[in-house]
Scaffold this active site. Structure first.
Site, PDB file in Angstrom:
ATOM      1  N   SER A 170       1.693  -1.650  -8.131  1.00 18.97           N
ATOM      2  CA  SER A 170       2.223   0.165  -8.085  1.00 18.97           C
ATOM      3  C   SER A 170       1.578   0.747  -7.074  1.00 18.97           C
ATOM      4  O   SER A 170       1.875   1.483  -7.020  1.00 18.97           O
ATOM      5  CB  SER A 170       1.719   0.378  -9.025  1.00 18.97           C
ATOM      6  N   LYS A 190      -4.004   4.693  -4.386  1.00 19.60           N
ATOM      7  CA  LYS A 190      -3.483   4.001  -5.436  1.00 19.60           C
ATOM      8  C   LYS A 190      -3.571   2.738  -5.814  1.00 19.60           C
ATOM      9  O   LYS A 190      -4.322   2.197  -5.743  1.00 19.60           O
ATOM     10  CB  LYS A 190      -1.792   3.799  -5.232  1.00 19.60           C
ATOM     11  N   THR A 191      -3.709   2.227  -7.333  1.00 20.88           N
ATOM     12  CA  THR A 191      -3.731   1.305  -7.824  1.00 20.88           C
ATOM     13  C   THR A 191      -3.169   0.629  -8.360  1.00 20.88           C
ATOM     14  O   THR A 191      -1.814   0.802  -7.922  1.00 20.88           O
ATOM     15  CB  THR A 191      -4.913   1.574  -9.066  1.00 20.88           C
ATOM     16  N   GLY A 192      -2.559  -0.851  -7.954  1.00 14.03           N
ATOM     17  CA  GLY A 192      -1.923  -1.664  -8.831  1.00 14.03           C
ATOM     18  C   GLY A 192      -2.369  -2.683  -9.487  1.00 14.03           C
ATOM     19  O   GLY A 192      -3.386  -3.627  -9.425  1.00 14.03           O
TER      20      GLY A 192
END
Length: 266
Positions: free
Chosen positions: A68, A207-209
């Protein structure tokens, strides 16, 4: 923290040219990862010294699914091409069955980024289309730039797309430095929807992923710290087999930034 400066160069590509940057290996950051029981790497670029501070350089150079974190470039593409009007436009999710029930509804980019809604961003990718997507990836020099040919495939979660922590940082360096030709409003809009926290004159956009569909079980937290008029792009990459482990990504990255005097952990 003491630093042992290696005369090592990271080869970063910009507009067909190779840009050499010195790396310093931050072995002491291993204590942060060990404290939290996390296996991974961390990279941050200090724009004042142009030095990349790297923990676990072998892993930092290895390509993984962007998961993501790819929502940052997807949002840039959607907004800059006009296929998404603005961050408030409500986008139909497409009626697909999703991993999270909360993803199965229409929403705008603001909420979709907050919830990391795969369905909404898949619709953004469809709107941009494969040809423009690949053109943007070349312009962004993003990872291996591989999407495959099927617009229905979530290639950022399943492959063949891959990117390393070093490449994430270089992409964010060029993005925040104005080296990628985008409308000013585009970057400001993406900053609005990726805002994590502000404190003491510094702000984090990130942003995380997380993706384990191919067995890699990769987790990310990538972004930049805006401080004193400069941008410090960073990327954490880790092995994330469970939700409990996934929750460690942000605390570990914040402690690494604090250890390097870029952020204060209160």
């Amino acid at each position: 923290m003491s630093h042992f400066l290696f005369h090592v160069f990271s080869l970063l590509f910009l507009a067909g040219q190779v840009v050499a940057q010195k790396q310093t290996e931050e072995k002491e950051l291993g204590a942060v990862f060990e404290k939290h029981g996390l296996e991974g790497c961390f990279v941050v670029l200090n724009p004042v010294t142009s030095i990349l501070h790297v923990y676990n350089p072998a892993r930092a150079a290895r390509g993984f699914l962007p998961a993501s974190t790819f929502k940052i470039p997807m949002a840039l593409m959607g907004l800059d091409t006009g296929t998404v009007k603005d961050v408030d436009e409500v986008i139909p999710y497409g009626g697909t069955k999703e991993w999270l029930k909360d993803w199965e509804r229409d929403m705008n980019l603001k909420e979709a980024m907050k919830l990391s809604n795969v369905a909404i961003f898949h619709q953004v990718a469809r709107r941009v289309g494969m040809d423009r997507m690949q053109e943007c990836l070349r312009l962004f020099d993003y990872g291996n730039q591989q999407t495959g040919d099927d617009v229905g495939r979530r290639y950022w979660l399943e492959g063949p797309m891959a990117i390393s922590a070093l490449q994430q940082v270089d992409f964010l360096r060029r993005l925040t430095g104005g080296e990628i030709p985008l409308k000013k409003r585009t970057l400001e809009s993406v900053k609005e929807i990726t805002l994590y926290e502000s404190q003491g004159g510094a702000t984090i956009y990130a942003k995380t992923g997380w993706s384990g569909s191919t067995g890699q079980q990769v987790g990310w937290w990538v972004g930049w710290v805006e401080k004193d008029g400069r941008n410090f792009p960073f990327a954490l990459n880790a092995t994330v087999p469970t939700m409990a482990v996934a929750k460690k990504r942000i605390p570990v990255a914040l402690e690494c930034l604090a250890a390097l005097w870029i952020w204060n952990v209160e």
